[in-house]
Write an enzyme that holds these catalytic residues in place. Structure first.
Site, PDB file in Angstrom:
ATOM      1  N   TYR A  64       0.819  -1.213   0.000  1.00  0.00           N
ATOM      2  CA  TYR A  64       0.000   0.000   0.000  1.00  0.00           C
ATOM      3  C   TYR A  64       0.851   1.260   0.000  1.00  0.00           C
ATOM      4  O   TYR A  64       0.325   2.354  -0.222  1.00  0.00           O
ATOM      5  CB  TYR A  64      -0.908   0.059   1.244  1.00  0.00           C
ATOM      6  CG  TYR A  64      -1.945  -1.021   1.368  1.00  0.00           C
ATOM      7  CD1 TYR A  64      -2.214  -1.912   0.335  1.00  0.00           C
ATOM      8  CD2 TYR A  64      -2.668  -1.153   2.546  1.00  0.00           C
ATOM      9  CE1 TYR A  64      -3.160  -2.909   0.478  1.00  0.00           C
ATOM     10  CE2 TYR A  64      -3.628  -2.138   2.703  1.00  0.00           C
ATOM     11  CZ  TYR A  64      -3.862  -3.023   1.671  1.00  0.00           C
ATOM     12  OH  TYR A  64      -4.804  -4.002   1.824  1.00  0.00           O
TER      13      TYR A  64
ATOM     14  N   HIS B 146      -0.046 -11.578   2.580  1.00  0.00           N
ATOM     15  CA  HIS B 146      -1.058 -10.830   1.835  1.00  0.00           C
ATOM     16  C   HIS B 146      -1.870 -11.720   0.882  1.00  0.00           C
ATOM     17  O   HIS B 146      -3.091 -11.602   0.815  1.00  0.00           O
ATOM     18  CB  HIS B 146      -0.383  -9.694   1.054  1.00  0.00           C
ATOM     19  CG  HIS B 146      -1.283  -8.546   0.773  1.00  0.00           C
ATOM     20  ND1 HIS B 146      -0.834  -7.269   0.555  1.00  0.00           N
ATOM     21  CD2 HIS B 146      -2.631  -8.464   0.666  1.00  0.00           C
ATOM     22  CE1 HIS B 146      -1.853  -6.460   0.341  1.00  0.00           C
ATOM     23  NE2 HIS B 146      -2.951  -7.165   0.391  1.00  0.00           N
TER      24      HIS B 146
END
Length: 279
Positions: free
Chosen positions: A50, A108
């Site tokens: 991110y 993730h």
């Protein structure tokens, strides 16, 4: 604000709603996260991918609130699934954030075609033993991936963060997680740009409870035992997203929202068995 907490299978507690930080970056991002903290958010969700780890850490420091009051989550990117790479990545992320430990750290994506997620999981377990991580978990893992981790290590993830919203209700995965004692977190809990927030059923419930449509959807998650992680840079939306603990939906209303699910409901058609995360 007193946000209820949920107990994980390792005994640690996490708030029952959090702030997502996808696409929240830079100096403006620091202000946005700091505002969310001031409104009461204590579960802050970021990821190496991110590019928001640094601003989340800076917002925590500027808040003046003790580090121990926060539940900070980050995630391991696919390019670091090798054991040594994963350990180094965790340490680098902590340095980037200016923190000494993560409360929760997730793989993730499983990326099963690469066959490395067990190796990555072993690195997370090592990091936990070293005190770098308090709770270890995963994101976007299917039941067979979860079982493979447990079979190879004996350690069950505390959390599985997956895509959940009214167009993709994930009943199968919620059941699978619950059977294994894993808490489900929801990414994109409001649908991220699809037409969930335009559904007449949800609008009708918003009118009934004198709430906005987003609040109805977030309450639906909570009624199902899911921890929603809504992302918003809008300060008013951030505040209203927390205002979901003074009402309850009926079982029939939850079931009605469940009925909105679609076979093609995924936002970007990201099948965890096929999806290849960007490096």
């Amino acid at each position: 604000m007193n946000i209820p907490k949920i107990t994980l299978n390792d005994g640690h507690l996490i708030p029952s709603i959090g702030l997502g930080t996808y696409q929240i970056r830079g100096g403006q991002g620091i202000d946005q996260v700091l505002s969310a903290i001031q409104d009461g958010y204590r579960l802050l969700d970021t990821s190496t991918n991110y590019d928001s780890e640094g601003i989340v850490g800076e917002a925590i420091r500027r808040s003046g609130i003790p580090r121990s009051a926060f539940t900070v989550t980050s995630k391991l990117p696919g390019k670091y699934h090798h054991y040594d790479d994963a350990l180094m990545s965790i340490q680098e992320s902590l340095c980037r954030m200016g923190l000494s430990y993560f409360d929760l750290y997730l793989i993730h994506w499983p990326l099963p075609k690469r066959k490395l997620y067990v190796e990555a999981w072993k690195a997370l377990i090592t990091a936990q033993k070293l005190g770098l991580i308090r709770s270890v978990g995963v994101s976007n893992f299917e039941p067979e991936h979860l079982d493979h981790l447990v079979d190879k290590t004996g350690i069950t993830p505390a959390v599985n963060q997956i895509e959940v919203h009214p167009f993709w209700i994930q009943e199968r995965m919620l059941k699978a997680n619950k059977e294994r004692g894993i808490v489900t977190e929801a990414w994109s809990p409001l649908g991220r740009g699809n037409k969930v927030l335009q559904e007449p059923l949800i609008k009708k419930l918003a009118d009934k409870y004198h709430k906005n449509i987003g609040q109805i959807v977030l309450r639906w998650h909570i009624e199902r035992g899911v921890v929603p992680i809504p992302k918003s840079s809008n300060l008013l939306h951030q505040r209203s997203n927390l205002d979901v603990f003074d009402f309850k939906l009926t079982t029939a209303e939850v079931d009605a929202i469940n009925g909105l699910t679609r076979t093609d409901g995924r936002i970007d058609d990201q099948d965890p068995n096929e999806y290849e995360e960007f490096d």
